[in-house]
Design a protein around this motif. Structure first.
Motif, PDB file in Angstrom:
ATOM      1  N   ALA A  99     -10.712  -1.092  -1.321  1.00 49.22           N
ATOM      2  CA  ALA A  99      -9.489  -1.381  -2.067  1.00 49.22           C
ATOM      3  C   ALA A  99      -9.728  -1.318  -3.570  1.00 49.22           C
ATOM      4  CB  ALA A  99      -8.949  -2.751  -1.665  1.00 49.22           C
ATOM      5  N   ILE A 100     -10.817  -1.917  -4.034  1.00 50.33           N
ATOM      6  CA  ILE A 100     -11.110  -1.924  -5.471  1.00 50.33           C
ATOM      7  C   ILE A 100     -11.397  -0.516  -5.965  1.00 50.33           C
ATOM      8  CG2 ILE A 100     -12.674  -2.780  -7.222  1.00 50.33           C
ATOM      9  CD1 ILE A 100     -10.715  -4.857  -6.123  1.00 50.33           C
TER      10      ILE A 100
ATOM     11  N   ALA B  34      -3.650  -3.276   7.780  1.00 44.83           N
ATOM     12  CA  ALA B  34      -2.474  -3.622   6.975  1.00 44.83           C
ATOM     13  C   ALA B  34      -2.836  -3.773   5.505  1.00 44.83           C
ATOM     14  CB  ALA B  34      -1.848  -4.905   7.507  1.00 44.83           C
ATOM     15  N   ASN B  35      -3.933  -4.440   5.201  1.00 44.24           N
ATOM     16  CA  ASN B  35      -4.330  -4.641   3.805  1.00 44.24           C
ATOM     17  C   ASN B  35      -4.694  -3.328   3.126  1.00 44.24           C
ATOM     18  OD1 ASN B  35      -3.913  -7.419   3.704  1.00 44.24           O
ATOM     19  ND2 ASN B  35      -5.983  -7.897   4.385  1.00 44.24           N
ATOM     20  N   LEU B  36      -5.469  -2.494   3.800  1.00 41.29           N
ATOM     21  CA  LEU B  36      -5.864  -1.220   3.190  1.00 41.29           C
ATOM     22  C   LEU B  36      -4.667  -0.281   3.060  1.00 41.29           C
ATOM     23  CD1 LEU B  36      -9.350  -0.547   4.826  1.00 41.29           C
ATOM     24  CD2 LEU B  36      -8.815  -1.591   2.612  1.00 41.29           C
ATOM     25  N   LEU B  37      -3.752  -0.306   4.030  1.00 40.03           N
ATOM     26  CA  LEU B  37      -2.557   0.521   3.921  1.00 40.03           C
ATOM     27  C   LEU B  37      -1.684   0.071   2.755  1.00 40.03           C
ATOM     28  CD1 LEU B  37      -0.741   2.756   5.032  1.00 40.03           C
ATOM     29  CD2 LEU B  37       0.231   1.080   6.624  1.00 40.03           C
ATOM     30  N   ALA B  38      -1.552  -1.226   2.577  1.00 45.12           N
ATOM     31  CA  ALA B  38      -0.763  -1.744   1.453  1.00 45.12           C
ATOM     32  C   ALA B  38      -1.389  -1.344   0.117  1.00 45.12           C
ATOM     33  CB  ALA B  38      -0.651  -3.255   1.556  1.00 45.12           C
TER      34      ALA B  38
ATOM     35  N   GLY C 193       7.564  -6.045  -3.142  1.00 46.55           N
ATOM     36  CA  GLY C 193       8.189  -6.391  -1.874  1.00 46.55           C
ATOM     37  C   GLY C 193       7.459  -5.844  -0.663  1.00 46.55           C
ATOM     38  N   PHE C 194       7.402  -4.518  -0.539  1.00 45.60           N
ATOM     39  CA  PHE C 194       6.810  -3.916   0.654  1.00 45.60           C
ATOM     40  C   PHE C 194       5.303  -4.149   0.723  1.00 45.60           C
ATOM     41  CE2 PHE C 194       4.836  -0.296   2.813  1.00 45.60           C
ATOM     42  CZ  PHE C 194       5.435  -0.404   4.065  1.00 45.60           C
ATOM     43  N   CYS C 195       4.586  -3.769  -0.345  1.00 46.43           N
ATOM     44  CA  CYS C 195       3.126  -3.927  -0.334  1.00 46.43           C
ATOM     45  C   CYS C 195       2.727  -5.400  -0.337  1.00 46.43           C
ATOM     46  CB  CYS C 195       2.515  -3.223  -1.535  1.00 46.43           C
ATOM     47  SG  CYS C 195       2.808  -1.442  -1.587  1.00 46.43           S
TER      48      CYS C 195
END
Length: 473
Positions: A449-450, A383-387, A415-417
């Motif tokens: 992510a970074i 979820a975190n990487l997809l966001a 909102g979504f992310c």
């Protein structure tokens, strides 16, 4: 023994039972306590052995668990009898339960396998507390609390103006490399980096301590508070985006100071979030009256068994109310976003906020689906990487497409992310891992992510700045 008033050696009869604490006595335990006095008086020395057997269980204070004291006349000793703790259920007579009456036993019986357990078969059994996990009411609770969490994130970040403000500002066109590339992170960006994570992680730490209590009361309430509320207040995509802000501005890559500044922002955000989580987990010990009731193991509390999650099944009135309220709140956010968008357009700040609130439940539901379908902590990692992927992709795709596209990008990112990613669940899962596994979990979450955000948000800035720097030289 003579029956006269002066020659009787029988000690005066004491009250059969004295209640020390709530909840009230169940009929079966009250009857057991009342039967102690006559049996003890008639058995003589046998009352001492019976008293010894009962006194073998450690006594329980009235503030932490319920108990009764029955006077044993022959030995003049007090006997502590265990009452039902908070996570056992009331006993029912045979007419109400449809079978032989059952009494609360200090030692719970062995629980059957959750896969073969019917939630209705043990609803009146003190030895089994089965929690039925149904996706539909849980989804309604997640939607409800996701909207509330998104509103709280906007408020604690400083309001709409602070949330929509730029994350960096120029501090002067100088040649000194210590000026962080002639840009600095704004106070509004720092507020959105730290304050929501501190609030959400503190609430998360407090709620997880009451999982057994809250889930027995109503399972969608616990999931809504953790996945919906805390997950929407905190946002890993925002933490990553603010952390790379010094690197994705003009000249931000020409010195080592922006890299150090980004590292400081990321590490302080995560470490302070973990500290807030730990404060929340110990809140009951720090502030009297803020903890959840905890079953005393000496009372033989019935264990809580979580049944396999399912979509089908009858919905109670409480389930229907939860789904209706969540759907109504989401519909209200969507209608408000549509009406204001038609009136003022996507460039208006309040329209962007309403659009983000309309998209927030979708992100929270996707995170819940990933967490329910993938074993922890891989669901949260996905979820975190997809966001972050959506966040960077939207930033890259709308970079030079005008103010309207930028307004839609803000709504998706905020909102979504913001609700698809989470810091509170990340910290909660990190807290339950071994040190090496926890460090690896943080690395595989933060490093990709970074790097991805630097490439999607910073690389276009670097490429656009190269022709200018070469022509000026």
């Amino acid at each position: 023994m003579s029956s006269g008033s002066g020659g009787s050696s029988r000690p005066p009869t004491a009250p059969a039972a004295v209640a020390l604490a709530s909840p009230p006595l169940s009929p079966a335990i009250g009857a057991s306590a009342a039967s102690l006095a006559p049996s003890s008086a008639s058995s003589g020395s046998g009352s001492g052995s019976a008293s010894g057997r009962l006194m073998g269980r450690p006594s329980v204070s009235g503030s932490s668990a319920a108990g009764i004291i029955a006077a044993a006349p022959a030995a003049s000793s007090f006997v502590v009898l265990p009452l039902r703790p908070w996570n056992s259920v009331d006993t029912k007579p045979a007419s109400a339960a449809g079978g032989p009456s059952r009494t609360t036993s200090p030692v719970p019986a062995a629980s059957p396998s959750p896969a073969t357990m019917d939630p209705l078969a043990f609803e009146d059994d003190p030895a089994h507390v089965a929690v039925d996990v149904k996706h539909v009411p849980i989804a309604g609770s997640v939607v409800l609390f996701a909207v509330l969490g998104a509103v709280i994130r906007i408020v604690v970040s400083g309001g709409p103006s602070a949330v929509l403000a730029p994350r960096t500002h120029a501090i002067g066109a100088t040649t000194d490399p210590r000026d962080l590339g002639a840009h600095a992170v704004t106070w509004a960006a720092l507020a959105s980096l730290y304050v929501p994570q501190l609030v959400g992680c503190a609430v998360m730490g407090w709620v997880v301590q009451g999982k057994a209590y809250l889930s027995r009361i109503y399972m969608p309430l616990y999931v809504g508070l953790t996945t919906g509320l805390c997950g929407a207040i905190t946002s890993f995509s925002t933490v990553a985006a603010v952390s790379v802000a010094p690197l994705v501005v003009h000249d931000g890559w020409k010195s080592g100071y922006p890299f150090l500044f980004s590292l400081i922002l990321l590490t302080t955000a995560l470490s302070s979030s973990y500290a807030a989580f730990r404060v929340g987990t110990n809140l009951g010990a720090l502030i009297r009256g803020t903890g959840f009731p905890v079953a005393d193991p000496d009372l033989g509390a019935a264990p809580v068994t979580y049944l396999p999650a399912r979509f089908r099944g009858p919905l109670s009135a409480r389930d229907g109310f939860t789904v209706a309220v969540g759907a109504a709140l989401w519909t209200l956010a969507i209608v408000g976003a549509i009406v204001t968008h038609a009136a003022w357009g996507p460039t208006d700040g309040y329209v962007q906020l309403l659009l983000s609130l309309a998209l927030a439940p979708a992100g929270a539901l996707m995170r819940y689906a990933l967490g329910a379908g993938v074993r922890a902590p891989w669901g949260t990692l996905a979820a975190n990487l997809l966001a972050v992927a959506v966040y960077g992709g939207v930033a890259l795709g709308t970079r030079e497409r005008g103010k309207e596209a930028a307004g839609y990008a803000v709504a998706v990112q905020l909102g979504f992310c913001g609700c698809l990613s989470t810091v509170s669940t990340l910290v909660n899962e990190f807290n339950g891992l071994a040190p090496r596994k926890g460090a690896g979990y943080l690395l595989v979450t933060c490093v990709p992510a970074i790097v991805y955000l630097v490439l999607t948000m910073g690389l276009p800035v670097y490429l656009a700045a190269e022709p200018e720097s070469s022509s000026s030289s």
